[in-house]
Design a protein around this motif. Structure first.
Motif, PDB file in Angstrom:
ATOM      1  N   LEU A 161       6.226  18.567  -9.790  1.00  0.00           N
ATOM      2  CA  LEU A 161       5.188  17.576  -9.499  1.00  0.00           C
ATOM      3  C   LEU A 161       5.707  16.148  -9.599  1.00  0.00           C
ATOM      4  CD1 LEU A 161       2.115  19.246 -11.254  1.00  0.00           C
ATOM      5  CD2 LEU A 161       2.431  18.891  -8.799  1.00  0.00           C
ATOM      6  N   VAL A 162       6.565  15.877 -10.578  1.00  0.00           N
ATOM      7  CA  VAL A 162       7.038  14.495 -10.694  1.00  0.00           C
ATOM      8  C   VAL A 162       8.247  14.203  -9.809  1.00  0.00           C
ATOM      9  CG1 VAL A 162       6.120  14.116 -13.019  1.00  0.00           C
ATOM     10  CG2 VAL A 162       8.458  14.938 -12.748  1.00  0.00           C
ATOM     11  N   ASN A 163       9.061  15.205  -9.514  1.00  0.00           N
ATOM     12  CA  ASN A 163      10.262  14.941  -8.708  1.00  0.00           C
ATOM     13  C   ASN A 163      10.118  15.314  -7.243  1.00  0.00           C
ATOM     14  OD1 ASN A 163      11.641  14.015 -10.998  1.00  0.00           O
ATOM     15  ND2 ASN A 163      12.279  16.090 -11.536  1.00  0.00           N
ATOM     16  N   ASP A 164       9.721  16.554  -6.963  1.00  0.00           N
ATOM     17  CA  ASP A 164       9.726  17.038  -5.579  1.00  0.00           C
ATOM     18  C   ASP A 164       8.528  16.554  -4.764  1.00  0.00           C
ATOM     19  OD1 ASP A 164      11.901  18.311  -6.567  1.00  0.00           O
ATOM     20  OD2 ASP A 164      11.033  20.327  -6.544  1.00  0.00           O
ATOM     21  N   TRP A 165       7.359  16.480  -5.417  1.00  0.00           N
ATOM     22  CA  TRP A 165       6.155  16.126  -4.671  1.00  0.00           C
ATOM     23  C   TRP A 165       6.283  14.764  -3.990  1.00  0.00           C
ATOM     24  CZ3 TRP A 165       1.903  18.197  -2.663  1.00  0.00           C
ATOM     25  CH2 TRP A 165       0.864  17.356  -2.265  1.00  0.00           C
ATOM     26  N   GLN A 166       6.879  13.821  -4.698  1.00  0.00           N
ATOM     27  CA  GLN A 166       6.941  12.477  -4.120  1.00  0.00           C
ATOM     28  C   GLN A 166       7.998  12.312  -3.035  1.00  0.00           C
ATOM     29  OE1 GLN A 166       7.991   9.447  -6.987  1.00  0.00           O
ATOM     30  NE2 GLN A 166       8.041  10.960  -8.601  1.00  0.00           N
ATOM     31  N   ARG A 167       8.677  13.394  -2.714  1.00  0.00           N
ATOM     32  CA  ARG A 167       9.588  13.331  -1.570  1.00  0.00           C
ATOM     33  C   ARG A 167       8.783  13.146  -0.282  1.00  0.00           C
ATOM     34  NH1 ARG A 167      14.169  15.477  -3.318  1.00  0.00           N
ATOM     35  NH2 ARG A 167      13.408  17.489  -4.041  1.00  0.00           N
ATOM     36  N   ASN A 168       7.580  13.731  -0.243  1.00  0.00           N
ATOM     37  CA  ASN A 168       6.757  13.644   0.966  1.00  0.00           C
ATOM     38  C   ASN A 168       5.384  13.020   0.744  1.00  0.00           C
ATOM     39  OD1 ASN A 168       8.628  15.146   2.708  1.00  0.00           O
ATOM     40  ND2 ASN A 168       8.133  16.869   1.383  1.00  0.00           N
ATOM     41  N   HIS A 169       5.087  12.644  -0.498  1.00  0.00           N
ATOM     42  CA  HIS A 169       3.742  12.151  -0.795  1.00  0.00           C
ATOM     43  C   HIS A 169       3.803  11.008  -1.795  1.00  0.00           C
ATOM     44  CE1 HIS A 169       3.522  16.398   0.343  1.00  0.00           C
ATOM     45  NE2 HIS A 169       2.390  16.100   0.924  1.00  0.00           N
ATOM     46  N   PRO A 170       2.713  10.231  -1.884  1.00  0.00           N
ATOM     47  CA  PRO A 170       2.672   9.207  -2.933  1.00  0.00           C
ATOM     48  C   PRO A 170       2.724   9.886  -4.296  1.00  0.00           C
ATOM     49  CG  PRO A 170       0.523   9.459  -1.867  1.00  0.00           C
ATOM     50  CD  PRO A 170       1.505  10.231  -1.053  1.00  0.00           C
ATOM     51  N   PRO A 171       3.422   9.280  -5.261  1.00  0.00           N
ATOM     52  CA  PRO A 171       3.594   9.942  -6.563  1.00  0.00           C
ATOM     53  C   PRO A 171       2.267  10.134  -7.295  1.00  0.00           C
ATOM     54  CG  PRO A 171       4.397   7.677  -6.608  1.00  0.00           C
ATOM     55  CD  PRO A 171       4.097   7.989  -5.196  1.00  0.00           C
ATOM     56  N   LEU A 172       2.232  11.163  -8.125  1.00  0.00           N
ATOM     57  CA  LEU A 172       1.025  11.472  -8.883  1.00  0.00           C
ATOM     58  C   LEU A 172       1.021  10.693 -10.195  1.00  0.00           C
ATOM     59  CD1 LEU A 172       1.388  15.283  -8.264  1.00  0.00           C
ATOM     60  CD2 LEU A 172      -0.514  13.913  -7.394  1.00  0.00           C
ATOM     61  N   LYS A 173      -0.147  10.197 -10.577  1.00  0.00           N
ATOM     62  CA  LYS A 173      -0.251   9.501 -11.864  1.00  0.00           C
ATOM     63  C   LYS A 173      -0.212  10.505 -13.004  1.00  0.00           C
ATOM     64  CE  LYS A 173      -3.092   5.682 -10.160  1.00  0.00           C
ATOM     65  NZ  LYS A 173      -4.006   6.382  -9.205  1.00  0.00           N
ATOM     66  N   LYS A 174       0.123   9.997 -14.180  1.00  0.00           N
ATOM     67  CA  LYS A 174       0.250  10.855 -15.355  1.00  0.00           C
ATOM     68  C   LYS A 174      -1.031  11.653 -15.603  1.00  0.00           C
ATOM     69  CE  LYS A 174       2.738   9.124 -18.842  1.00  0.00           C
ATOM     70  NZ  LYS A 174       3.141   8.524 -20.121  1.00  0.00           N
ATOM     71  N   GLU A 175      -2.177  10.989 -15.434  1.00  0.00           N
ATOM     72  CA  GLU A 175      -3.460  11.675 -15.697  1.00  0.00           C
ATOM     73  C   GLU A 175      -3.723  12.734 -14.628  1.00  0.00           C
ATOM     74  OE1 GLU A 175      -4.300   7.988 -14.573  1.00  0.00           O
ATOM     75  OE2 GLU A 175      -2.597   7.919 -15.961  1.00  0.00           O
ATOM     76  N   GLU A 176      -3.294  12.462 -13.408  1.00  0.00           N
ATOM     77  CA  GLU A 176      -3.459  13.448 -12.333  1.00  0.00           C
ATOM     78  C   GLU A 176      -2.665  14.717 -12.660  1.00  0.00           C
ATOM     79  OE1 GLU A 176      -4.152  11.196  -8.149  1.00  0.00           O
ATOM     80  OE2 GLU A 176      -2.256  10.718  -9.130  1.00  0.00           O
ATOM     81  N   ILE A 177      -1.446  14.511 -13.115  1.00  0.00           N
ATOM     82  CA  ILE A 177      -0.622  15.666 -13.480  1.00  0.00           C
ATOM     83  C   ILE A 177      -1.275  16.437 -14.619  1.00  0.00           C
ATOM     84  CG2 ILE A 177       1.601  16.341 -14.476  1.00  0.00           C
ATOM     85  CD1 ILE A 177       2.873  14.099 -12.858  1.00  0.00           C
ATOM     86  N   ALA A 178      -1.806  15.722 -15.593  1.00  0.00           N
ATOM     87  CA  ALA A 178      -2.486  16.379 -16.710  1.00  0.00           C
ATOM     88  C   ALA A 178      -3.663  17.214 -16.195  1.00  0.00           C
ATOM     89  CB  ALA A 178      -2.965  15.337 -17.713  1.00  0.00           C
ATOM     90  N   LYS A 179      -4.424  16.646 -15.274  1.00  0.00           N
ATOM     91  CA  LYS A 179      -5.566  17.364 -14.675  1.00  0.00           C
ATOM     92  C   LYS A 179      -5.102  18.636 -13.956  1.00  0.00           C
ATOM     93  CE  LYS A 179      -9.760  15.218 -14.891  1.00  0.00           C
ATOM     94  NZ  LYS A 179     -10.095  15.679 -16.247  1.00  0.00           N
ATOM     95  N   LEU A 180      -4.012  18.494 -13.197  1.00  0.00           N
ATOM     96  CA  LEU A 180      -3.497  19.647 -12.454  1.00  0.00           C
ATOM     97  C   LEU A 180      -3.058  20.747 -13.421  1.00  0.00           C
ATOM     98  CD1 LEU A 180      -1.461  17.845  -9.648  1.00  0.00           C
ATOM     99  CD2 LEU A 180      -3.612  19.079  -9.412  1.00  0.00           C
ATOM    100  N   PHE A 181      -2.388  20.357 -14.490  1.00  0.00           N
ATOM    101  CA  PHE A 181      -1.977  21.334 -15.496  1.00  0.00           C
ATOM    102  C   PHE A 181      -3.173  22.066 -16.064  1.00  0.00           C
ATOM    103  CE2 PHE A 181       2.215  21.938 -17.283  1.00  0.00           C
ATOM    104  CZ  PHE A 181       2.957  21.215 -16.369  1.00  0.00           C
ATOM    105  N   GLU A 182      -4.190  21.299 -16.357  1.00  0.00           N
ATOM    106  CA  GLU A 182      -5.397  21.888 -16.936  1.00  0.00           C
ATOM    107  C   GLU A 182      -6.000  22.896 -15.960  1.00  0.00           C
ATOM    108  OE1 GLU A 182      -8.269  18.966 -17.921  1.00  0.00           O
ATOM    109  OE2 GLU A 182      -9.452  20.335 -19.171  1.00  0.00           O
ATOM    110  N   LEU A 183      -6.117  22.453 -14.693  1.00  0.00           N
ATOM    111  CA  LEU A 183      -6.735  23.328 -13.682  1.00  0.00           C
ATOM    112  C   LEU A 183      -5.900  24.577 -13.438  1.00  0.00           C
ATOM    113  CD1 LEU A 183      -8.711  23.991 -11.412  1.00  0.00           C
ATOM    114  CD2 LEU A 183      -7.366  22.530  -9.892  1.00  0.00           C
ATOM    115  N   TYR A 184      -4.629  24.380 -13.103  1.00  0.00           N
ATOM    116  CA  TYR A 184      -3.814  25.524 -12.692  1.00  0.00           C
ATOM    117  C   TYR A 184      -3.489  26.455 -13.855  1.00  0.00           C
ATOM    118  CZ  TYR A 184      -3.138  23.023  -8.312  1.00  0.00           C
ATOM    119  OH  TYR A 184      -3.332  22.370  -7.128  1.00  0.00           O
ATOM    120  N   LEU A 185      -3.025  25.882 -14.941  1.00  0.00           N
ATOM    121  CA  LEU A 185      -2.492  26.751 -15.994  1.00  0.00           C
ATOM    122  C   LEU A 185      -3.523  27.178 -17.027  1.00  0.00           C
ATOM    123  CD1 LEU A 185       1.017  25.222 -16.589  1.00  0.00           C
ATOM    124  CD2 LEU A 185       0.427  27.336 -15.417  1.00  0.00           C
ATOM    125  N   LEU A 186      -4.468  26.319 -17.329  1.00  0.00           N
ATOM    126  CA  LEU A 186      -5.384  26.670 -18.416  1.00  0.00           C
ATOM    127  C   LEU A 186      -6.681  27.289 -17.908  1.00  0.00           C
ATOM    128  CD1 LEU A 186      -4.785  23.745 -20.870  1.00  0.00           C
ATOM    129  CD2 LEU A 186      -3.741  26.003 -20.804  1.00  0.00           C
TER     130      LEU A 186
END
Lengths: 191, 191
Positions: A161-186
DNA sequence: AAATGACCAATTTAGTATTTTAGTCAGTCG
DNA sequence: CGACTGACTAAAATACTAAATTGGTCATTT
């Protein structure tokens, strides 16, 4: 102590040189000169250049562990702790001279020794996270699962999410990544 | 038709040569000879070697899409379909001559053109999965989420599990990976 | 008009001379 | 005496150059 600690001088000089020039471009003559020490002296403490490098990597691993432990909080939730740990690791990797240089050397030159060293660093982070996850399982906070695979998946997902995603997209904010972790993994995707 | 379809001959020859020798080691003379065609003829259909290669990659993408569509099943669950698609992509990558050669060239030589081509292939898979996920959201089968990030995370997780995990551990069976997907992405870790 | 392959500039490769470097060890110095 | 040194060496990396190859063109052929 009155006598100079030559081993320490050498380690400091090596750390500085590896941070500045990377593994390949650092010469033993350079380290000796930087440490104000005869080249032979290095070889009384370290069998090879690789062994010297490995000691530096050991310090790096210890440093990361210290950094990570400083943001851990026993009473916080797993999600909170995992996010803190990964975020701290990420910030560290991007601000620490030695890691910056080694990531670059790994990418641009593919130096085998460096690739192996970085894998060792990654492994140690996974082992550390494994502990956090095991505790959460014991507490009943999360389901029973293989803690090592889980740690592995979390680290890989984070770096994707922090390295590969921004190759083709605007980078994700720290809180966005936290949200994604919560959704996908928890919570999981199921309705 | 009586006249020979030279473009087709060239594409077939190029596909064969790229599969056998990779991008860099394939020469235009070789393609011309293989296609029984003068070299100049290639340039009436393709502006450059790179353009010829891109056409081959387009066919590859189409081929993958066809493979993937053949295992899709509208009435199956998202989990089932995602697993089928990813597993099919994986098997394809490991059995298809061209992908084998290109993955190898990417890893061993880091040819820029090849890196870009493989990223295009990956992107197309993600776009395809994005569609599957969007449908599952519309059906209410899974929670509302960004379908592209979700597809991206799924692909990255899959490739991590089949490629990176076995660097340090015994490889995971297909059913194990399916179970992990179900646990991490669908059900979630929370108790 | 479509197809070709000799041709060319530019890049890559192969071969080699030169330099650099990891590691050693005979000798220095405290 | 023994910790320390730096000149030394074999091996590896690099720089250099000549030769070969390659992507792409275009005058000629079919």
């Amino acid at each position: 102590m009155a006598v100079i600690d030559r081993k320490k001088l050498i380690l400091e000089a090596a750390a500085k040189s590896f941070s500045l020039y990377g593994y390949k471009a650092t010469t033993m003559d350079q380290v000796a000169k930087l440490a104000n020490v005869g080249k032979g002296t290095i070889y009384t403490f370290f069998k090879t250049k690789e062994e010297l490098f490995e000691e530096i990597i050991n310090s790096l691993i210890a440093e990361i562990r210290y950094e990570v432990e400083s943001v851990m909080n026993e009473s916080a939730s797993v999600l909170e702790n995992v996010n803190r740990v990964l975020s701290r690791v990420h910030v560290f990797r991007e601000s620490h001279q030695l890691t910056i240089k080694l990531i670059q050397e790994e990418r641009d030159m593919g130096t085998q020794t460096v690739i192996e060293a970085m894998q060792r660093v990654e492994q140690s982070i996974i082992q550390y996270m494994k502990g956090i996850i095991q505790k959460a399982i014991d507490k009943g906070e999360i389901k029973t699962c293989n803690p090592e695979v889980t740690a592995f998946v979390m680290l890989k997902m984070y770096f994707s999410l922090v390295n590969d995603w921004q190759r083709n997209h605007p980078p994700l904010k720290k809180e966005e990544i936290a949200k994604l972790f919560e959704l996908y993994l928890l919570k999981g995707l199921l309705t």
